[in-house]
Motif scaffolding. Sequence first.
Motif, PDB file in Angstrom:
ATOM      1  N   GLY A 147       0.834  -1.062  -0.033  1.00 20.38           N
ATOM      2  CA  GLY A 147       0.056  -0.020   0.185  1.00 20.38           C
ATOM      3  C   GLY A 147       0.994   1.344   0.064  1.00 20.38           C
ATOM      4  N   TYR A 148       1.994   1.280   0.795  1.00 26.47           N
ATOM      5  CA  TYR A 148       2.907   2.393   0.843  1.00 26.47           C
ATOM      6  C   TYR A 148       3.690   2.624  -0.508  1.00 26.47           C
ATOM      7  CZ  TYR A 148       1.840   1.092   5.494  1.00 26.47           C
ATOM      8  OH  TYR A 148       1.495   0.858   6.956  1.00 26.47           O
ATOM      9  N   LEU A 149       4.222   1.462  -1.015  1.00 25.70           N
ATOM     10  CA  LEU A 149       4.752   1.500  -2.244  1.00 25.70           C
ATOM     11  C   LEU A 149       3.744   2.168  -3.651  1.00 25.70           C
ATOM     12  CD1 LEU A 149       7.301   0.797  -3.967  1.00 25.70           C
ATOM     13  CD2 LEU A 149       6.145  -1.337  -4.408  1.00 25.70           C
ATOM     14  N   ALA A 150       2.376   1.371  -3.595  1.00 25.40           N
ATOM     15  CA  ALA A 150       1.656   1.846  -4.397  1.00 25.40           C
ATOM     16  C   ALA A 150       1.343   3.421  -4.536  1.00 25.40           C
ATOM     17  CB  ALA A 150       0.321   1.162  -4.539  1.00 25.40           C
ATOM     18  N   GLU A 151       1.190   3.960  -3.270  1.00 31.87           N
ATOM     19  CA  GLU A 151       0.970   5.474  -3.123  1.00 31.87           C
ATOM     20  C   GLU A 151       2.098   6.390  -3.502  1.00 31.87           C
ATOM     21  OE1 GLU A 151      -0.389   8.186   0.474  1.00 31.87           O
ATOM     22  OE2 GLU A 151      -0.387   6.310   0.930  1.00 31.87           O
ATOM     23  N   THR A 152       3.111   5.638  -3.357  1.00 27.73           N
ATOM     24  CA  THR A 152       4.367   6.497  -3.597  1.00 27.73           C
ATOM     25  C   THR A 152       4.634   6.403  -5.172  1.00 27.73           C
ATOM     26  OG1 THR A 152       5.359   5.785  -1.628  1.00 27.73           O
ATOM     27  CG2 THR A 152       6.982   6.733  -3.278  1.00 27.73           C
ATOM     28  N   VAL A 153       4.323   5.203  -5.942  1.00 27.82           N
ATOM     29  CA  VAL A 153       4.556   5.102  -7.181  1.00 27.82           C
ATOM     30  C   VAL A 153       3.384   5.986  -7.972  1.00 27.82           C
ATOM     31  CG1 VAL A 153       4.528   3.550  -9.215  1.00 27.82           C
ATOM     32  CG2 VAL A 153       5.550   2.750  -7.208  1.00 27.82           C
ATOM     33  N   ARG A 154       2.046   5.928  -7.479  1.00 33.28           N
ATOM     34  CA  ARG A 154       1.153   6.725  -8.097  1.00 33.28           C
ATOM     35  C   ARG A 154       1.450   8.333  -8.131  1.00 33.28           C
ATOM     36  NH1 ARG A 154      -2.859   3.361  -5.205  1.00 33.28           N
ATOM     37  NH2 ARG A 154      -4.058   2.132  -6.670  1.00 33.28           N
ATOM     38  N   ALA A 155       1.854   8.765  -6.944  1.00 31.23           N
ATOM     39  CA  ALA A 155       2.383  10.059  -6.984  1.00 31.23           C
ATOM     40  C   ALA A 155       3.537  10.479  -7.840  1.00 31.23           C
ATOM     41  CB  ALA A 155       3.138  10.725  -5.648  1.00 31.23           C
ATOM     42  N   LEU A 156       4.540   9.484  -8.294  1.00 28.10           N
ATOM     43  CA  LEU A 156       5.502   9.776  -9.474  1.00 28.10           C
ATOM     44  C   LEU A 156       4.964   9.677 -10.793  1.00 28.10           C
ATOM     45  CD1 LEU A 156       8.334   8.188  -7.177  1.00 28.10           C
ATOM     46  CD2 LEU A 156       7.898  10.460  -7.618  1.00 28.10           C
ATOM     47  N   LEU A 157       4.219   8.552 -11.043  1.00 25.24           N
ATOM     48  CA  LEU A 157       3.506   8.096 -12.262  1.00 25.24           C
ATOM     49  C   LEU A 157       2.010   8.223 -12.311  1.00 25.24           C
ATOM     50  CD1 LEU A 157       5.787   5.270 -13.555  1.00 25.24           C
ATOM     51  CD2 LEU A 157       5.719   7.639 -14.261  1.00 25.24           C
ATOM     52  N   PRO A 158       1.459   9.437 -12.177  1.00 24.67           N
ATOM     53  CA  PRO A 158      -0.117   9.216 -12.174  1.00 24.67           C
ATOM     54  C   PRO A 158      -0.812   8.358 -13.163  1.00 24.67           C
ATOM     55  CG  PRO A 158       0.554  11.493 -12.045  1.00 24.67           C
ATOM     56  CD  PRO A 158       1.803  10.727 -12.344  1.00 24.67           C
ATOM     57  N   GLN A 159      -0.129   8.058 -14.379  1.00 27.90           N
ATOM     58  CA  GLN A 159      -0.830   7.236 -15.318  1.00 27.90           C
ATOM     59  C   GLN A 159      -0.630   5.831 -15.033  1.00 27.90           C
ATOM     60  OE1 GLN A 159       1.935   9.004 -15.234  1.00 27.90           O
ATOM     61  NE2 GLN A 159       3.132   8.648 -17.049  1.00 27.90           N
ATOM     62  N   VAL A 160      -0.063   5.311 -14.076  1.00 24.23           N
ATOM     63  CA  VAL A 160       0.416   3.830 -14.032  1.00 24.23           C
ATOM     64  C   VAL A 160      -0.956   3.199 -13.296  1.00 24.23           C
ATOM     65  CG1 VAL A 160       0.881   4.041 -11.321  1.00 24.23           C
ATOM     66  CG2 VAL A 160       1.890   2.172 -12.705  1.00 24.23           C
ATOM     67  N   ARG A 161      -1.157   2.044 -13.881  1.00 21.63           N
ATOM     68  CA  ARG A 161      -2.329   1.257 -13.300  1.00 21.63           C
ATOM     69  C   ARG A 161      -1.951   0.368 -12.436  1.00 21.63           C
ATOM     70  NH1 ARG A 161      -5.258  -3.446 -17.118  1.00 21.63           N
ATOM     71  NH2 ARG A 161      -6.438  -4.439 -15.248  1.00 21.63           N
ATOM     72  N   VAL A 162      -2.583   0.471 -11.324  1.00 22.49           N
ATOM     73  CA  VAL A 162      -2.217  -0.375 -10.157  1.00 22.49           C
ATOM     74  C   VAL A 162      -3.410  -1.564  -9.779  1.00 22.49           C
ATOM     75  CG1 VAL A 162      -1.720  -0.411  -7.639  1.00 22.49           C
ATOM     76  CG2 VAL A 162      -0.990   1.497  -9.219  1.00 22.49           C
ATOM     77  N   ASP A 163      -2.961  -2.720  -9.600  1.00 22.78           N
ATOM     78  CA  ASP A 163      -3.981  -3.861  -9.498  1.00 22.78           C
ATOM     79  C   ASP A 163      -3.503  -4.744  -8.222  1.00 22.78           C
ATOM     80  OD1 ASP A 163      -5.939  -3.468 -11.458  1.00 22.78           O
ATOM     81  OD2 ASP A 163      -4.036  -3.784 -12.792  1.00 22.78           O
ATOM     82  N   THR A 164      -4.030  -5.461  -7.695  1.00 26.91           N
ATOM     83  CA  THR A 164      -3.694  -6.488  -6.706  1.00 26.91           C
ATOM     84  C   THR A 164      -4.072  -7.896  -6.939  1.00 26.91           C
ATOM     85  OG1 THR A 164      -5.438  -5.821  -5.272  1.00 26.91           O
ATOM     86  CG2 THR A 164      -3.242  -4.697  -5.057  1.00 26.91           C
ATOM     87  N   VAL A 165      -3.287  -8.872  -6.561  1.00 24.52           N
ATOM     88  CA  VAL A 165      -3.880 -10.209  -6.876  1.00 24.52           C
ATOM     89  C   VAL A 165      -3.850 -10.684  -5.299  1.00 24.52           C
ATOM     90  CG1 VAL A 165      -3.084 -12.675  -7.312  1.00 24.52           C
ATOM     91  CG2 VAL A 165      -2.679 -10.604  -8.840  1.00 24.52           C
TER      92      VAL A 165
END
Length: 238
Positions: free
Chosen positions: A109-127
């Motif tokens: 969760g912390y990693l995804a939030e950080t990556v989204r802030a740097l790359l707003p266009q990234v698609r984030v999913d979970t398994v």
Amino acid sequence: MRLIGVGVGPGDPELATVKAVRVLATAGRVFVPVLDHRDTGRAEATVRAHAAHERIERLVFALNEREDRQRRERYWDAAGARVAGWLRESGGTAAFATIGDPNVYSTFGYLAETVRALLPQVRVDTVPGITAMQALAAASGTPLVEGSEALTLLPLARGVDGLAEALRGDGTVVVYKGGRHLQQVADTVHAAGRAGVYGEHLGLAAQRVEPLSDMEGAAPYLATVIVPAHRDRRGGKL
């Protein structure tokens, strides 16, 4: 660009789901969390059964840090920058493997939030992955919940506050991250007139499953305790 948080279960490679195995086998890069860059963490040990080793990359996190927030955030920032950089350069799919489930007390969760802030266009999913409480329930033959029973999950890394209150209810209580306070956990469960089952290194060769009342001293950070609900007859909670 896509970032996928992959739950790989408690440690046994056979407990990774079919979908998790497919994502790990096909992602361009599989990032894994470690405390030290020189060490193989539990998530990586599981991933190695399903992904080419040259596609695995370690990210260092202050996983057990509870006091120094700035130190934790420095690691989050560094890890997020590395993942965002790889995604930006490759335009591909990266997986981040985490023990248990990526949406349950997970670093993802912390990693995804950080990556989204740097790359707003990234698609984030979970398994989703099998959690420690599910693995301990299976290993000990303990139904987690039945009928109308409630399930309370408590992380006790900072102490046993809240456990006595949770045990006053009629449902099942699960304790995570309470290894350093195991004796206090056991005493609190006993004082409530209830019994628990203890598990550590679930899904691994060193797995240990015992009645909580048999345990003494400290235990590993990721130890798990299940205190089942009171049940006096079959189907009594329907």
